[in-house]
Structure formats: C-alpha cells, structure tokens
Motif scaffolding. Structure first.
Motif, PDB file in Angstrom:
ATOM      1  N   THR A 264       3.188  -4.578  14.751  1.00  0.00           N
ATOM      2  CA  THR A 264       2.483  -5.417  16.282  1.00  0.00           C
ATOM      3  C   THR A 264       1.420  -6.192  15.910  1.00  0.00           C
ATOM      4  O   THR A 264       1.488  -6.992  16.692  1.00  0.00           O
ATOM      5  CB  THR A 264       2.242  -3.791  17.183  1.00  0.00           C
ATOM      6  N   MET A 265       0.809  -5.839  14.733  1.00  0.00           N
ATOM      7  CA  MET A 265      -0.379  -6.820  14.357  1.00  0.00           C
ATOM      8  C   MET A 265       0.517  -8.357  14.161  1.00  0.00           C
ATOM      9  O   MET A 265      -0.066  -9.328  14.272  1.00  0.00           O
ATOM     10  CB  MET A 265      -1.301  -6.498  13.438  1.00  0.00           C
ATOM     11  N   TYR A 266       1.407  -8.091  13.086  1.00  0.00           N
ATOM     12  CA  TYR A 266       1.846  -9.185  12.531  1.00  0.00           C
ATOM     13  C   TYR A 266       2.580 -10.148  13.802  1.00  0.00           C
ATOM     14  O   TYR A 266       2.601 -11.361  13.534  1.00  0.00           O
ATOM     15  CB  TYR A 266       3.232  -8.683  11.717  1.00  0.00           C
ATOM     16  N   ASN A 267       3.175  -9.579  14.857  1.00  0.00           N
ATOM     17  CA  ASN A 267       3.827 -10.142  15.878  1.00  0.00           C
ATOM     18  C   ASN A 267       2.863 -10.451  16.960  1.00  0.00           C
ATOM     19  O   ASN A 267       3.596 -11.063  17.943  1.00  0.00           O
ATOM     20  CB  ASN A 267       5.211  -9.290  16.190  1.00  0.00           C
ATOM     21  N   SER A 268       1.818 -10.126  16.826  1.00  0.00           N
ATOM     22  CA  SER A 268       0.806 -10.100  17.940  1.00  0.00           C
ATOM     23  C   SER A 268       0.421 -11.657  18.434  1.00  0.00           C
ATOM     24  O   SER A 268       0.162 -12.182  19.483  1.00  0.00           O
ATOM     25  CB  SER A 268      -0.478  -9.495  17.749  1.00  0.00           C
ATOM     26  N   GLY A 269       0.632 -12.656  17.440  1.00  0.00           N
ATOM     27  CA  GLY A 269       0.533 -14.248  17.857  1.00  0.00           C
ATOM     28  C   GLY A 269      -1.098 -14.544  17.888  1.00  0.00           C
ATOM     29  O   GLY A 269      -1.235 -15.756  17.933  1.00  0.00           O
ATOM     30  N   VAL A 270      -1.920 -13.412  17.868  1.00  0.00           N
ATOM     31  CA  VAL A 270      -3.359 -13.853  17.667  1.00  0.00           C
ATOM     32  C   VAL A 270      -4.124 -13.495  16.223  1.00  0.00           C
ATOM     33  O   VAL A 270      -5.289 -13.868  16.348  1.00  0.00           O
ATOM     34  CB  VAL A 270      -4.067 -13.254  18.859  1.00  0.00           C
ATOM     35  N   ARG A 271      -3.214 -13.033  15.381  1.00  0.00           N
ATOM     36  CA  ARG A 271      -4.040 -12.722  14.025  1.00  0.00           C
ATOM     37  C   ARG A 271      -2.925 -13.408  13.014  1.00  0.00           C
ATOM     38  O   ARG A 271      -2.768 -12.808  11.999  1.00  0.00           O
ATOM     39  CB  ARG A 271      -4.133 -11.358  13.937  1.00  0.00           C
ATOM     40  N   ASN A 272      -2.467 -14.535  13.464  1.00  0.00           N
ATOM     41  CA  ASN A 272      -1.576 -15.092  12.286  1.00  0.00           C
ATOM     42  C   ASN A 272      -2.100 -15.446  10.863  1.00  0.00           C
ATOM     43  O   ASN A 272      -1.372 -15.214   9.978  1.00  0.00           O
ATOM     44  CB  ASN A 272      -1.045 -16.396  12.842  1.00  0.00           C
ATOM     45  N   SER A 273      -3.614 -15.664  10.897  1.00  0.00           N
ATOM     46  CA  SER A 273      -4.175 -15.823   9.608  1.00  0.00           C
ATOM     47  C   SER A 273      -4.183 -14.595   8.666  1.00  0.00           C
ATOM     48  O   SER A 273      -4.337 -14.496   7.427  1.00  0.00           O
ATOM     49  CB  SER A 273      -5.540 -16.250   9.661  1.00  0.00           C
ATOM     50  N   PHE A 274      -3.721 -13.218   9.313  1.00  0.00           N
ATOM     51  CA  PHE A 274      -3.624 -12.001   8.901  1.00  0.00           C
ATOM     52  C   PHE A 274      -2.280 -11.755   8.279  1.00  0.00           C
ATOM     53  O   PHE A 274      -2.111 -10.576   7.398  1.00  0.00           O
ATOM     54  CB  PHE A 274      -4.368 -10.814   9.551  1.00  0.00           C
ATOM     55  N   ARG A 275      -1.461 -12.469   8.722  1.00  0.00           N
ATOM     56  CA  ARG A 275      -0.002 -12.094   8.181  1.00  0.00           C
ATOM     57  C   ARG A 275       0.225 -11.830   7.027  1.00  0.00           C
ATOM     58  O   ARG A 275       0.873 -11.146   6.466  1.00  0.00           O
ATOM     59  CB  ARG A 275       1.024 -13.171   8.850  1.00  0.00           C
ATOM     60  N   LEU A 276      -0.192 -12.765   6.001  1.00  0.00           N
ATOM     61  CA  LEU A 276      -0.226 -12.557   4.606  1.00  0.00           C
ATOM     62  C   LEU A 276      -0.675 -11.239   4.072  1.00  0.00           C
ATOM     63  O   LEU A 276      -0.248 -10.741   3.025  1.00  0.00           O
ATOM     64  CB  LEU A 276      -0.983 -13.937   4.053  1.00  0.00           C
ATOM     65  N   ARG A 277      -1.914 -11.151   4.530  1.00  0.00           N
ATOM     66  CA  ARG A 277      -2.463  -9.848   4.232  1.00  0.00           C
ATOM     67  C   ARG A 277      -1.788  -8.772   4.520  1.00  0.00           C
ATOM     68  O   ARG A 277      -1.676  -7.448   3.811  1.00  0.00           O
ATOM     69  CB  ARG A 277      -3.967  -9.533   4.718  1.00  0.00           C
ATOM     70  N   ILE A 278      -1.072  -8.655   5.646  1.00  0.00           N
ATOM     71  CA  ILE A 278      -0.171  -7.713   6.144  1.00  0.00           C
ATOM     72  C   ILE A 278       1.119  -7.384   5.241  1.00  0.00           C
ATOM     73  O   ILE A 278       1.477  -6.331   4.709  1.00  0.00           O
ATOM     74  CB  ILE A 278       0.247  -7.896   7.568  1.00  0.00           C
ATOM     75  N   ARG A 279       1.604  -8.589   4.776  1.00  0.00           N
ATOM     76  CA  ARG A 279       2.770  -8.571   3.751  1.00  0.00           C
ATOM     77  C   ARG A 279       2.350  -7.987   2.733  1.00  0.00           C
ATOM     78  O   ARG A 279       3.079  -7.169   1.885  1.00  0.00           O
ATOM     79  CB  ARG A 279       3.423  -9.878   3.746  1.00  0.00           C
ATOM     80  N   PHE A 280       1.089  -8.417   2.162  1.00  0.00           N
ATOM     81  CA  PHE A 280       0.643  -7.864   0.883  1.00  0.00           C
ATOM     82  C   PHE A 280       0.373  -6.170   0.836  1.00  0.00           C
ATOM     83  O   PHE A 280       0.781  -5.648  -0.170  1.00  0.00           O
ATOM     84  CB  PHE A 280      -0.646  -8.540   0.587  1.00  0.00           C
ATOM     85  N   VAL A 281      -0.356  -5.888   2.096  1.00  0.00           N
ATOM     86  CA  VAL A 281      -0.296  -4.425   2.151  1.00  0.00           C
ATOM     87  C   VAL A 281       0.903  -3.597   2.056  1.00  0.00           C
ATOM     88  O   VAL A 281       1.175  -2.569   1.467  1.00  0.00           O
ATOM     89  CB  VAL A 281      -1.192  -4.060   3.479  1.00  0.00           C
ATOM     90  N   VAL A 282       2.003  -4.117   2.733  1.00  0.00           N
ATOM     91  CA  VAL A 282       3.115  -3.471   2.947  1.00  0.00           C
ATOM     92  C   VAL A 282       3.991  -3.506   1.707  1.00  0.00           C
ATOM     93  O   VAL A 282       4.528  -2.597   1.052  1.00  0.00           O
ATOM     94  CB  VAL A 282       4.369  -4.179   3.762  1.00  0.00           C
TER      95      VAL A 282
ATOM     96  N   GLU B  25       5.284  -0.744  -3.711  1.00  0.00           N
ATOM     97  CA  GLU B  25       5.222  -0.717  -4.954  1.00  0.00           C
ATOM     98  C   GLU B  25       4.691   0.720  -5.686  1.00  0.00           C
ATOM     99  O   GLU B  25       5.192   1.143  -6.400  1.00  0.00           O
ATOM    100  CB  GLU B  25       4.689  -1.801  -5.556  1.00  0.00           C
ATOM    101  N   LEU B  26       3.641   1.074  -4.931  1.00  0.00           N
ATOM    102  CA  LEU B  26       2.960   2.215  -5.461  1.00  0.00           C
ATOM    103  C   LEU B  26       3.298   3.516  -5.073  1.00  0.00           C
ATOM    104  O   LEU B  26       3.140   4.669  -5.662  1.00  0.00           O
ATOM    105  CB  LEU B  26       1.328   2.028  -5.133  1.00  0.00           C
ATOM    106  N   CYS B  27       4.061   3.513  -3.703  1.00  0.00           N
ATOM    107  CA  CYS B  27       4.333   5.000  -3.303  1.00  0.00           C
ATOM    108  C   CYS B  27       5.665   5.066  -2.794  1.00  0.00           C
ATOM    109  O   CYS B  27       6.331   4.329  -1.783  1.00  0.00           O
ATOM    110  CB  CYS B  27       3.506   5.238  -1.910  1.00  0.00           C
ATOM    111  N   PRO B  28       6.624   5.905  -3.656  1.00  0.00           N
ATOM    112  CA  PRO B  28       8.123   6.091  -3.313  1.00  0.00           C
ATOM    113  C   PRO B  28       8.168   6.430  -1.748  1.00  0.00           C
ATOM    114  O   PRO B  28       9.236   6.174  -1.018  1.00  0.00           O
ATOM    115  CB  PRO B  28       8.389   7.023  -4.362  1.00  0.00           C
ATOM    116  N   ASN B  29       7.018   7.394  -1.214  1.00  0.00           N
ATOM    117  CA  ASN B  29       7.421   7.835   0.049  1.00  0.00           C
ATOM    118  C   ASN B  29       7.259   6.863   1.196  1.00  0.00           C
ATOM    119  O   ASN B  29       8.030   6.848   2.003  1.00  0.00           O
ATOM    120  CB  ASN B  29       6.709   9.046   0.388  1.00  0.00           C
ATOM    121  N   PHE B  30       6.377   5.989   0.696  1.00  0.00           N
ATOM    122  CA  PHE B  30       6.124   4.848   1.737  1.00  0.00           C
ATOM    123  C   PHE B  30       7.627   4.100   1.849  1.00  0.00           C
ATOM    124  O   PHE B  30       7.870   3.316   2.658  1.00  0.00           O
ATOM    125  CB  PHE B  30       5.242   3.937   1.233  1.00  0.00           C
TER     126      PHE B  30
END
Length: 452
Positions: free
Chosen positions: A256-274, A279-284
């Motif tokens: 919902t943050m990624y698609n909000s349209g008001v925090r586009n500068s954070f999209r790359l950070r969101i992708r990084f977190v995901v 990579e680190l957590c099989p359950n995730f």
C-alpha cells in the motif's frame, strides 16, 4: 610532512587549551569523539525532512568539541568504521561551503583528524574524497602534503575491524538494535491497520513513513550482520518470532505504501526490504512469493506492464514507453530538488543518495524500469563516485533490449572522467548542476519527439 606539522595548523587558542586540559578530559575524549562520529554518521539515515543545516551544525559542533578534547591524547582518535570516517569528512566538506570562519574551523578539524594514520588511510581510500579534501586544503600546504603522504608499510584496513569490541559483542549489540527498530516499526504500522494512510495532508503520512524507516534500518543491519557472521547469527533471531500473518501484514503495508503515489522516492527502499527479507528468512519467502503482491512479489516474474493514459501497454516494445525517467545520484539533495527537472510535470526524477550501498539498488532500479514498458529511462546523472556503475546499467539495458539512457557525469573537472572507458559514446561530463539539468531536459525532449 610529520604529524607535528599538521598539528601546527591548530590555532593559538587550541594550543593554549591543551595546557589547560584536565586528566578527566583526556580520559573522556575517546567517548566524546565516538559520540560525535556517530552523530555525523547518523545524519544520512535521518528522514529527508530532518537532514537539515541545523542537524549538520549540531553534529559539527559536537565533532569540533570532541576533536579539541582529543588533541592531548591522540589515541582517542581510535579506530572507526571507514564508512563512518567518510561521513565525518562529508560533514566537513558540507560545512566548508558556508561562511569563511566556518571554513577555517573545518580545516582545523581536518588537521587534527589527519594526525591519525587510520583517518588518513580512510581519506586516501576513496580517490574522489581525497581530491575534494585536497581542494578544501588548497591554501594549507601542510594539509596538502599530509593528504599526499605515502604511509609506511603497516596494516591497512579496507573494511572496518572492531578493535575493542569482538564480533560476538558486535552481533549482540546489532541484535538489540534490530529487535528495537523492527518491532517498533511494526507497532507503528499496526496503528494504521497495516495500510499506508491515504490522508496525505495530515501528520499520519510522516508517522507511517517513520514506521517504515525503522523497519528499513533493521533489515539493513540484519543484512550486514549476516554478511559478517552468517545466516544463523543472533541478529536474525527476531524473525523466528514472526508468524505467517505477521509477514502478510508487513507485505500489505509495503504494497500500500509502494502504490500510494506519494512516497515514490521510497519505492526502491521498499523493494530492498522485501528482497532482503526474502533472502534472509525462508518463512517470509513463503509469503512474499505469492503473486497477489504484484510488483513486490518475489516469485521471479518481471514487473507487470501498466496501462498509461488508457493506452494498451501490452503491445510491448513496439509501443513507445510513455513516462520519461531521469535518474539522479548526488550526495546533496538540493542538486535535484532545485532542478527544473523536479518541476517538470511529465518527467519522473528518481533520486539516489551518495552511499556505496545504493549501487546494487541503482542496478535493480534500472532492471525494473527495463521490464516496465510504461516507462523509459532517458537520462542518468551520476557523480564521479558512481561512474563505475555505468557498465552494469548498460548491461541491464542490453539484456532487456532497451535503449540505454544518456549518461551525464558531474565532477569538479571535466578531464577527470573519460566516459568512453565505460562504454559510453554519447555522454556528457559537466561541472555544474545547471549544465546537467539543461542537457537532461534537451535529451528528454529529443527522445519524446523521436517516439512521437
């Protein structure tokens, strides 16, 4: 040039203060400097609206006071992470652009730091950093000589190695920090029902963004800890307490943050977190691998083709991509914020900071844009420090069959960079932001006319 020569740069006031320093002050100098360095290194991690001149001023005054206290005991200069030392140098360089008295204080601080071989090695380890510090020191021969000095053979660290803190202690501290940031960030998100707020004129937006920033900081530290101590390190243990529903909640907030349209500068950070959690957590991974997360899904599908202005984007490459994108990498946010590009309604400027950590993010962003037929990257504006990312960016374009952007490099001397060496035939090397903006806008207009 000896260390004594560099010390001679200190003013009479500072030399007099040395005689009055108490034993307690010398004992506390190392701790005082450690806090000041942490303050300077923390500025780039602050939310953008808090990265202000006041934050720089506070960090600089703390650093200045700590360095004056450290003059009597050079061991207080200690061994810091190379990245933290770079942040201190960057702080001095930023402050040196102010009034003349401040410039003199910056040079005095630099002179004290360069007494330490560790700080000198850090300054010399980055060619661009060294050149910028030499430019600052142009009227101080002793500093120039010190910056050009070849250190005698000895242990040279390319990566920070804790001296008084063992790896086990470091990971234990990281575990506490990770848990604090991750859990507090999740609590903030829960306050919004794990959905990024759409009330864009209230303080809710800033609170929700702060919640994400905490999670981002936690995941970044998890990655660094895993690189040092392996995937089984204690810093990742908090993820074992998360259930499937917890990960679903996180993904809902991210999407919902990624698609909000008001925090586009954070999209790359969101992708990084995901991607990093995947990579680190099989359950995730079991949760993030679902297609329901669209562009954030880690299932391996390319970014979906979006419809723009009602047009059918499924026609693929035969239909000219619509949204021009300009990538801009610079350590100073005002470079792109004050640019005419930022005000152009039909151009998206994707801004990146100057940290080394953005290099894989930059390549990932180019990969995503190459897979998204609704956008086209017309221009990439880089500083000298990141010119070595050009081959990777060109490779992404070639693999996707997409036209590469025009590369513009901003540096202090146009002779410093030869773009042909990086496989660029039609690029530009300039010395001013305004020049880069003008060329970028001309390139966007030219490509728009070609695709019409």
């Amino acid at each position: 040039v000896t260390c004594g020569t560099v010390r001679s740069l200190q003013s009479p006031l500072h030399r007099a203060a040395r005689g009055n320093s108490s034993g307690a002050m010398a004992i506390d100098a190392a701790e005082q400097l450690a806090k000041a360095v942490a303050l300077a290194a923390g500025i780039p991690k602050l939310p953008p609206h808090k990265q202000t001149a006041d934050a720089d001023a506070d960090a600089f005054e703390a650093l200045r006071a700590a360095l004056y206290a450290a003059r009597k005991d050079e061991s207080a200069l200690g061994r810091f992470a190379e990245e933290d030392m770079w942040h201190v140098f960057e702080l001095l360089l930023r402050r040196s652009k102010l009034k003349k008295p401040v410039i003199g204080r910056c040079k005095e601080c630099l002179g004290i730091l360069l007494v330490s071989p560790e700080w000198l090695r850090a300054a010399q380890s980055c060619v661009e950093m060294s050149e910028r510090l030499k430019e600052l020191s142009a009227d101080v021969p002793a500093l120039l000589e010190r910056l050009s000095e070849v250190l005698p053979p000895g242990p040279v660290r390319s990566k920070p190695t804790p001296s008084s803190v063992s790896l086990e202690q470091e990971i234990a501290e990281a575990k506490v920090d990770v848990e604090s940031k991750l859990l507090s960030g999740r609590t903030v998100m829960a306050g919004f029902g794990f959905r990024f707020p759409q009330d864009h004129v209230s303080e809710k937006l800033d609170r929700a963004t702060d919640g994400f920033q905490r999670v981002f900081a936690a995941v970044t530290k998890m990655g660094r800890s895993a690189d040092k101590a392996g995937r089984g390190c204690k810093a990742l243990a908090v993820l074992d307490t998360f259930q499937e529903k917890d990960f679903e909640n996180l993904m809902t907030f991210f999407l919902t943050m990624y698609n909000s349209g008001v925090r586009n500068s954070f999209r790359l950070r969101i992708r990084f977190v995901v991607d990093k959690l995947n990579e680190l957590c099989p359950n995730f991974h079991k949760v993030s691998d679902r297609r329901e997360w669209g562009e954030l899904s880690t299932q391996g599908a390319v970014a979906p083709i979006r419809n723009v202005g009602g047009a059918d984007a499924a026609a693929g490459e035969c239909m000219a991509p619509r949204q021009p994108v300009v990538i801009w990498v610079d350590c100073q946010r005002e470079a792109y914020q004050a640019s005419a590009l930022a005000k152009a309604p039909d151009v998206h400027v994707e801004e990146f900071g100057d940290e080394d950590s953005i290099k894989p993010l930059l390549q990932g962003y180019m990969r995503d844009r190459c897979a998204d037929m609704a956008t086209r990257v017309d221009v990439a504006i880089l500083n000298k420090r990141h010119v070595d990312t050009i081959p990777q960016l060109l490779s992404e374009c070639k693999s996707a069959g997409r036209r590469p952007p025009r590369f513009i490099v901003i540096c202090r001397r146009t002779s410093d960079v030869k773009l042909a060496a990086y496989g660029v035939e039609d690029g530009a090397v300039v010395t001013r932001w305004e020049e880069a903006t003008r060329i970028a806008m001309e390139e966007v207009s030219r490509r728009r006319m070609q695709s019409a």
